[in-house]
Design a protein around this motif. Structure first.
Motif, short mmCIF file in Angstrom:
data_model
loop_
_atom_site.label_atom_id
_atom_site.label_comp_id
_atom_site.label_asym_id
_atom_site.label_seq_id
_atom_site.Cartn_x
_atom_site.Cartn_y
_atom_site.Cartn_z
N THR A 68 0.81 -1.22 0.00
CA THR A 68 0.00 0.00 0.00
C THR A 68 0.84 1.27 0.00
O THR A 68 0.58 2.19 -0.78
CB THR A 68 -0.96 -0.01 1.20
OG1 THR A 68 -1.71 -1.23 1.16
CG2 THR A 68 -1.89 1.18 1.18
N ARG A 69 1.82 1.33 0.87
CA ARG A 69 2.62 2.56 0.94
C ARG A 69 3.43 2.78 -0.33
O ARG A 69 3.50 3.90 -0.84
CB ARG A 69 3.51 2.52 2.18
CG ARG A 69 2.73 2.74 3.46
CD ARG A 69 3.66 2.80 4.67
NE ARG A 69 2.96 3.31 5.83
CZ ARG A 69 2.62 2.57 6.87
NH1 ARG A 69 2.89 1.27 6.90
NH2 ARG A 69 1.99 3.12 7.90
N LEU A 70 4.00 1.74 -0.87
CA LEU A 70 4.77 1.85 -2.11
C LEU A 70 3.87 2.29 -3.27
O LEU A 70 4.22 3.19 -4.05
CB LEU A 70 5.44 0.51 -2.44
CG LEU A 70 6.26 0.46 -3.72
CD1 LEU A 70 7.45 1.40 -3.63
CD2 LEU A 70 6.73 -0.96 -3.96
N VAL A 71 2.70 1.68 -3.37
CA VAL A 71 1.75 2.06 -4.43
C VAL A 71 1.29 3.50 -4.24
O VAL A 71 1.16 4.25 -5.22
CB VAL A 71 0.55 1.08 -4.44
CG1 VAL A 71 -0.55 1.55 -5.38
CG2 VAL A 71 1.02 -0.32 -4.84
N ALA A 72 1.06 3.91 -2.99
CA ALA A 72 0.66 5.29 -2.73
C ALA A 72 1.74 6.27 -3.19
O ALA A 72 1.43 7.31 -3.77
CB ALA A 72 0.34 5.48 -1.25
N TRP A 73 3.01 5.95 -2.94
CA TRP A 73 4.10 6.81 -3.41
C TRP A 73 4.10 6.89 -4.94
O TRP A 73 4.33 7.96 -5.51
CB TRP A 73 5.46 6.34 -2.90
CG TRP A 73 5.74 6.73 -1.49
CD1 TRP A 73 5.88 5.90 -0.41
CD2 TRP A 73 5.93 8.06 -0.98
NE1 TRP A 73 6.12 6.63 0.72
CE2 TRP A 73 6.17 7.96 0.41
CE3 TRP A 73 5.89 9.32 -1.56
CZ2 TRP A 73 6.38 9.07 1.22
CZ3 TRP A 73 6.11 10.44 -0.76
CH2 TRP A 73 6.35 10.31 0.61
N ALA A 74 3.86 5.76 -5.60
CA ALA A 74 3.81 5.76 -7.07
C ALA A 74 2.67 6.65 -7.56
O ALA A 74 2.84 7.42 -8.52
CB ALA A 74 3.65 4.33 -7.58
N PHE A 75 1.51 6.57 -6.90
CA PHE A 75 0.39 7.41 -7.31
C PHE A 75 0.67 8.89 -7.00
O PHE A 75 0.21 9.76 -7.74
CB PHE A 75 -0.91 6.95 -6.65
CG PHE A 75 -1.61 5.86 -7.41
CD1 PHE A 75 -2.02 6.05 -8.72
CD2 PHE A 75 -1.86 4.63 -6.82
CE1 PHE A 75 -2.67 5.05 -9.43
CE2 PHE A 75 -2.50 3.62 -7.51
CZ PHE A 75 -2.91 3.83 -8.82
N ILE A 76 1.40 9.17 -5.94
CA ILE A 76 1.77 10.56 -5.65
C ILE A 76 2.61 11.11 -6.81
O ILE A 76 2.35 12.21 -7.31
CB ILE A 76 2.52 10.68 -4.31
CG1 ILE A 76 1.53 10.52 -3.15
CG2 ILE A 76 3.28 12.00 -4.21
CD1 ILE A 76 2.19 10.41 -1.78
#
Length: 121
Positions: A68-76
């Motif tokens: 989740t955190r890695l994907v959130a950074w990618a979406f940021i």
């Protein structure tokens, strides 16, 4: 209502925007690639498929709470890039929508995915 349930709902709502726009891009990739080319971006078809992969696979990962955190950074990174490349200054509503999404993803990074996620299993 538990925080874990609210985090699940937050992940789903954030993911929906990308899934709803990403899935149709699979069959309409040429049109989006043409748009990227009109912006002067290099390798528009490659970029198109990278966007599709992020939107669809990243969206699914958010829903199930995987990385989740890695994907959130990618979406940021995606939201900031598209805010400036695709929206500023002609579409300020789209620009601020993308910036607001960054806030949602930062909150998700800070809170984590919650217990109702693959990450917590």
């Amino acid at each position: 209502m538990s925080n874990d349930f609210l985090l699940l709902v937050a992940r789903i709502l954030l993911a929906l925007m990308f899934l709803v726009s990403g899935v149709p891009m699979i069959t309409g990739s040429a049109g989006f690639a043409g748009y990227l080319g009109s912006l002067g971006l290099p390798m528009p078809m490659v970029l198109t498929w990278l966007v599709i992969i992020l939107k669809v696979l990243g969206g699914i990962a958010l829903v199930i709470g995987f990385q989740t955190r890695l994907v959130a950074w990618a979406f940021i990174a995606f939201c900031v890039a598209t805010a400036f490349i695709g929206h500023f200054p002609a579409d300020m509503t789209g620009f601020w929508k993308n910036i607001a999404l960054v806030g949602g993803f930062l909150a998700l990074i800070a809170a984590g995915p919650g217990a109702l996620s693959v990450d917590k299993r």
